[in-house]
Design a protein around this motif. Structure first.
Motif, PDB file in Angstrom:
ATOM      1  N   LYS A 140      32.746  50.502  27.671  1.00 48.41           N
ATOM      2  CA  LYS A 140      34.208  50.552  27.823  1.00 48.41           C
ATOM      3  C   LYS A 140      34.468  49.156  28.704  1.00 48.41           C
ATOM      4  CE  LYS A 140      36.691  54.139  27.086  1.00 48.41           C
ATOM      5  NZ  LYS A 140      37.903  53.887  26.229  1.00 48.41           N
ATOM      6  N   ALA A 141      33.340  48.360  29.167  1.00 46.45           N
ATOM      7  CA  ALA A 141      33.978  47.241  29.706  1.00 46.45           C
ATOM      8  C   ALA A 141      33.954  45.918  28.423  1.00 46.45           C
ATOM      9  CB  ALA A 141      32.714  46.493  30.693  1.00 46.45           C
ATOM     10  N   ARG A 142      32.878  46.204  27.630  1.00 41.36           N
ATOM     11  CA  ARG A 142      32.970  45.419  26.472  1.00 41.36           C
ATOM     12  C   ARG A 142      34.240  45.715  25.627  1.00 41.36           C
ATOM     13  NH1 ARG A 142      26.447  46.603  25.163  1.00 41.36           N
ATOM     14  NH2 ARG A 142      25.548  44.822  26.397  1.00 41.36           N
ATOM     15  N   GLU A 143      34.603  46.999  25.279  1.00 41.37           N
ATOM     16  CA  GLU A 143      35.583  47.294  24.497  1.00 41.37           C
ATOM     17  C   GLU A 143      36.907  46.490  25.301  1.00 41.37           C
ATOM     18  OE1 GLU A 143      38.657  51.252  24.160  1.00 41.37           O
ATOM     19  OE2 GLU A 143      36.352  51.572  24.236  1.00 41.37           O
ATOM     20  N   TYR A 144      37.054  46.483  26.388  1.00 34.19           N
ATOM     21  CA  TYR A 144      38.005  45.871  27.245  1.00 34.19           C
ATOM     22  C   TYR A 144      38.126  44.246  27.200  1.00 34.19           C
ATOM     23  CZ  TYR A 144      39.232  50.491  29.134  1.00 34.19           C
ATOM     24  OH  TYR A 144      39.356  51.614  29.368  1.00 34.19           O
ATOM     25  N   GLY A 145      37.018  43.685  26.308  1.00 29.15           N
ATOM     26  CA  GLY A 145      37.047  42.135  26.321  1.00 29.15           C
ATOM     27  C   GLY A 145      36.138  41.556  27.298  1.00 29.15           C
ATOM     28  N   LEU A 146      35.442  42.339  28.299  1.00 28.27           N
ATOM     29  CA  LEU A 146      34.483  41.579  29.238  1.00 28.27           C
ATOM     30  C   LEU A 146      33.270  41.073  28.387  1.00 28.27           C
ATOM     31  CD1 LEU A 146      36.281  43.281  30.941  1.00 28.27           C
ATOM     32  CD2 LEU A 146      34.396  43.382  32.659  1.00 28.27           C
ATOM     33  N   ARG A 147      32.675  40.103  29.240  1.00 28.54           N
ATOM     34  CA  ARG A 147      31.432  39.274  28.515  1.00 28.54           C
ATOM     35  C   ARG A 147      30.393  39.468  29.495  1.00 28.54           C
ATOM     36  NH1 ARG A 147      33.551  35.021  25.579  1.00 28.54           N
ATOM     37  NH2 ARG A 147      35.710  35.418  24.725  1.00 28.54           N
TER      38      ARG A 147
ATOM     39  N   ILE B 229      37.659  50.302  39.394  1.00 24.84           N
ATOM     40  CA  ILE B 229      37.400  48.972  38.932  1.00 24.84           C
ATOM     41  C   ILE B 229      37.058  48.794  37.429  1.00 24.84           C
ATOM     42  CG2 ILE B 229      35.915  48.621  41.346  1.00 24.84           C
ATOM     43  CD1 ILE B 229      33.493  48.302  39.660  1.00 24.84           C
ATOM     44  N   LEU B 230      36.974  49.669  36.768  1.00 28.56           N
ATOM     45  CA  LEU B 230      37.008  49.658  35.206  1.00 28.56           C
ATOM     46  C   LEU B 230      38.455  49.488  34.746  1.00 28.56           C
ATOM     47  CD1 LEU B 230      35.176  49.821  32.790  1.00 28.56           C
ATOM     48  CD2 LEU B 230      35.796  52.154  32.854  1.00 28.56           C
ATOM     49  N   GLU B 231      39.424  49.993  35.555  1.00 30.30           N
ATOM     50  CA  GLU B 231      40.863  49.835  35.178  1.00 30.30           C
ATOM     51  C   GLU B 231      41.384  48.505  35.795  1.00 30.30           C
ATOM     52  OE1 GLU B 231      44.810  50.635  34.113  1.00 30.30           O
ATOM     53  OE2 GLU B 231      42.865  51.498  33.421  1.00 30.30           O
TER      54      GLU B 231
ATOM     55  N   ARG C 196      42.181  41.603  31.877  1.00 30.61           N
ATOM     56  CA  ARG C 196      41.780  41.402  30.351  1.00 30.61           C
ATOM     57  C   ARG C 196      43.067  41.429  29.406  1.00 30.61           C
ATOM     58  NH1 ARG C 196      40.578  38.030  28.412  1.00 30.61           N
ATOM     59  NH2 ARG C 196      39.563  38.738  26.554  1.00 30.61           N
ATOM     60  N   ALA C 197      43.831  42.575  29.813  1.00 31.85           N
ATOM     61  CA  ALA C 197      44.834  43.014  28.962  1.00 31.85           C
ATOM     62  C   ALA C 197      46.006  41.977  29.034  1.00 31.85           C
ATOM     63  CB  ALA C 197      45.399  44.339  29.204  1.00 31.85           C
ATOM     64  N   VAL C 198      46.217  41.025  30.064  1.00 31.68           N
ATOM     65  CA  VAL C 198      47.246  39.923  30.036  1.00 31.68           C
ATOM     66  C   VAL C 198      46.592  38.580  29.710  1.00 31.68           C
ATOM     67  CG1 VAL C 198      48.584  41.204  31.861  1.00 31.68           C
ATOM     68  CG2 VAL C 198      46.677  39.613  32.676  1.00 31.68           C
ATOM     69  N   ASP C 199      45.329  38.677  29.237  1.00 33.56           N
ATOM     70  CA  ASP C 199      44.812  37.477  28.865  1.00 33.56           C
ATOM     71  C   ASP C 199      44.394  36.218  29.834  1.00 33.56           C
ATOM     72  OD1 ASP C 199      43.276  35.843  27.102  1.00 33.56           O
ATOM     73  OD2 ASP C 199      44.657  34.825  26.326  1.00 33.56           O
ATOM     74  N   TRP C 200      44.183  36.800  31.049  1.00 33.77           N
ATOM     75  CA  TRP C 200      44.189  35.924  32.326  1.00 33.77           C
ATOM     76  C   TRP C 200      42.634  35.340  32.110  1.00 33.77           C
ATOM     77  CZ3 TRP C 200      40.866  37.826  37.030  1.00 33.77           C
ATOM     78  CH2 TRP C 200      40.943  36.971  38.202  1.00 33.77           C
ATOM     79  N   ARG C 201      42.910  33.816  32.458  1.00 33.93           N
ATOM     80  CA  ARG C 201      41.874  32.901  32.560  1.00 33.93           C
ATOM     81  C   ARG C 201      41.418  32.401  33.988  1.00 33.93           C
ATOM     82  NH1 ARG C 201      40.519  30.220  27.774  1.00 33.93           N
ATOM     83  NH2 ARG C 201      40.287  28.341  28.832  1.00 33.93           N
ATOM     84  N   PRO C 202      40.618  33.201  34.547  1.00 39.29           N
ATOM     85  CA  PRO C 202      40.461  32.737  36.078  1.00 39.29           C
ATOM     86  C   PRO C 202      39.848  31.420  36.275  1.00 39.29           C
ATOM     87  CG  PRO C 202      38.808  34.613  35.463  1.00 39.29           C
ATOM     88  CD  PRO C 202      39.842  34.462  34.174  1.00 39.29           C
ATOM     89  N   ARG C 203      40.020  30.919  37.401  1.00 36.35           N
ATOM     90  CA  ARG C 203      39.206  29.697  37.658  1.00 36.35           C
ATOM     91  C   ARG C 203      37.872  29.887  38.066  1.00 36.35           C
ATOM     92  NH1 ARG C 203      43.295  26.232  41.629  1.00 36.35           N
ATOM     93  NH2 ARG C 203      44.956  25.826  40.104  1.00 36.35           N
ATOM     94  N   ARG C 204      37.742  31.038  38.728  1.00 43.84           N
ATOM     95  CA  ARG C 204      36.215  31.399  39.131  1.00 43.84           C
ATOM     96  C   ARG C 204      35.874  32.761  38.257  1.00 43.84           C
ATOM     97  NH1 ARG C 204      38.416  31.036  44.757  1.00 43.84           N
ATOM     98  NH2 ARG C 204      37.402  28.992  45.577  1.00 43.84           N
ATOM     99  N   THR C 205      34.659  32.977  38.069  1.00 45.47           N
ATOM    100  CA  THR C 205      34.054  34.242  37.344  1.00 45.47           C
ATOM    101  C   THR C 205      34.264  35.299  37.895  1.00 45.47           C
ATOM    102  OG1 THR C 205      32.458  32.827  35.944  1.00 45.47           O
ATOM    103  CG2 THR C 205      32.052  35.180  36.400  1.00 45.47           C
ATOM    104  N   VAL C 206      34.876  36.368  37.565  1.00 43.63           N
ATOM    105  CA  VAL C 206      34.783  37.770  38.355  1.00 43.63           C
ATOM    106  C   VAL C 206      33.727  38.573  37.533  1.00 43.63           C
ATOM    107  CG1 VAL C 206      36.416  39.619  38.694  1.00 43.63           C
ATOM    108  CG2 VAL C 206      37.446  37.396  38.405  1.00 43.63           C
TER     109      VAL C 206
END
Length: 433
Positions: A36-43, A244-246, A252-262
């Motif tokens: 699911k994390a991969r489906e949502y676009g996590l790396r 935490i999955l939600e 990821r749904a809002v294409d957030w680009r964080p300054r730090r890795t989450v």
């Protein structure tokens, strides 16, 4: 609510049944959250294995031996109790009060060959009471459940041992204690069938990578994925894992680009001495200095309170966050996070700033660690609220460069510090372990 992603994920985690570490159900859940994390676009999604002694009870019977056997209904074997010989183990019972050190200090060899009868709760964990009983030569441990609750499973032995450890109902325990107080001899027979094996559960890990010069710094967002085998593990901690999955999906749904890795982590074996989170800390020592905060979500419910082990400056940052979340009823005081009741503990012990978000579970909160911990017990609307609050918190902490990574020694908690007991009263409605 029934069609929300969070609800669907929670249902999927509950469907196989309890996710006891090292079992097929646990492996299914590990793979589910990672996919699911991969489906949502996590790396960088992967599983990290660790070795541990695994255990599962399949049968427990406790009877009081008299002219006619009197069964203790609803008795549960506690973790790492090995199978008893055919016919079980019989021994007389000695009442050791609350099972604190001073209770055992009053003994003068009387416990040898007897079952130690102790009350649940108090200052000491069951495993500490078990250790003391064994030091005094006890044949085993019998824990009396708290009033108005079904017996609650948990850990007694740290590794598989033959001395039986069980928990019985409050009513049965009181009956036995009263008989002992009246001078009667009480003999119990305990029969347990269980399985023990060397297993390799996995912590599931995936990330939203950071961007820019602070991308090597991290916010950890964590929940334990494992549960006991009695039911579905919905309250403890299917809802935390789904939250935490939600949170990951929404960010990821809002294409957030964080300054730090989450980094999102679903730990196994929280229920068994925090073995998953302890294995993670041991394996990632070289990264601990780069962590700004470790956020742990365990039985969240409707968001009500924040606790942290962080500095006064970090506490003030959480106050700023709280004031900005005026639409939610968050407590004004930021509690002090301490204790070993969940996966924050190995991180806090290593000097990493720990944070947890607690909430009101409603009537379903009483089901955790029992055969009633099922999907229907979860207040789904409240759980979705926790996911929303968490997503905002993660986003703010990941992008706030005024917060610095690095370790500090855990300080002495004040009287109002969060402990297993106070967490029970304020957020979880029941004690841990």
């Amino acid at each position: 609510m029934q069609n929300s992603e969070l609800t669907q994920n929670l249902r999927a985690l509950c469907l196989p049944g309890g996710r006891l570490s090292g079992t097929d159900n646990a492996f299914i859940a590990e793979r589910y959250v990672l996919d699911k994390a991969r489906e949502y676009g996590l790396r960088n999604g992967h599983l990290e294995a660790f070795a541990m002694p695994c255990w599962r009870a399949t049968y427990t019977r406790v009877v009081r031996l008299a002219d006619q056997e009197i069964p203790c209904e609803g008795a549960l074997a506690l973790c790492n109790t090995m199978s008893t010989p055919p016919g079980g183990i019989s021994a007389p019972v000695l009442d050791v009060g609350d099972g604190n050190q001073e209770d055992f200090d009053l003994l003068n060899g009387e416990l040898k060959g007897r079952f130690a009868l102790v009350r649940d709760g108090g200052r000491n964990r069951r495993s500490e009471k078990m250790d003391r009983a064994l030091e005094h030569g006890a044949a085993g441990l019998v824990v009396i459940s708290v009033a108005d609750r079904a017996p609650v499973i948990g850990t007694a032995h740290h590794t598989p041992r033959p001395e039986p450890a069980v928990i019985i109902s409050h009513e049965d325990g009181q009956t036995i204690a009263q008989a002992l107080a009246a001078g009667e001899t009480v003999q119990l027979n305990i029969q347990i069938s269980s399985e023990s094996w060397d297993g390799e559960p996995h912590n599931a890990i995936a990330e939203i990578p950071g961007h820019g010069p602070h991308r090597d710094e991290m916010i950890l967002v964590c929940a334990h994925l494992d549960s006991w085998h009695l039911a579905e593990g919905a309250i403890d901690n299917g809802n935390g894992s789904a939250v935490i999955l939600e949170c990951a999906r929404a960010l990821r749904a809002v294409d957030w680009r964080p300054r730090r890795t989450v980094r999102f982590i679903w730990f196994m074996a929280e229920e068994q001495d925090l073995r998953g989170s302890r294995a993670y800390v041991a394996a990632h020592q070289d990264e601990l200095d780069r962590i700004v905060a470790m956020i742990n979500i365990d039985m969240p419910g409707s968001p009500r309170a924040l606790w942290t082990s962080g500095s006064p400056q970090f506490v003030e940052r959480l106050q700023q966050f709280r004031r900005g979340m005026a639409g939610y009823v968050l407590n004004e005081e930021i509690g002090r996070l301490s204790g070993t009741w969940s996966d924050h503990a190995p991180f806090v012990e290593a000097g990493v700033c720990g944070v947890t978000l607690g909430g009101e579970l409603g009537p379903g909160g009483r089901s955790y660690h029992t055969a009633n911990d099922k999907f229907e017990c979860v207040d789904q609307r409240a759980t979705i609220e926790s996911a929303a609050v968490l997503a905002v918190l993660v986003r703010q902490l990941a992008d706030d460069l005024s917060l610095k990574p690095g370790r500090c020694l855990p300080d002495e908690p004040p009287a109002s510090a969060l402990t297993p007991a106070s967490a029970t009263q304020s957020a979880r409605l029941a004690g841990r372990h």
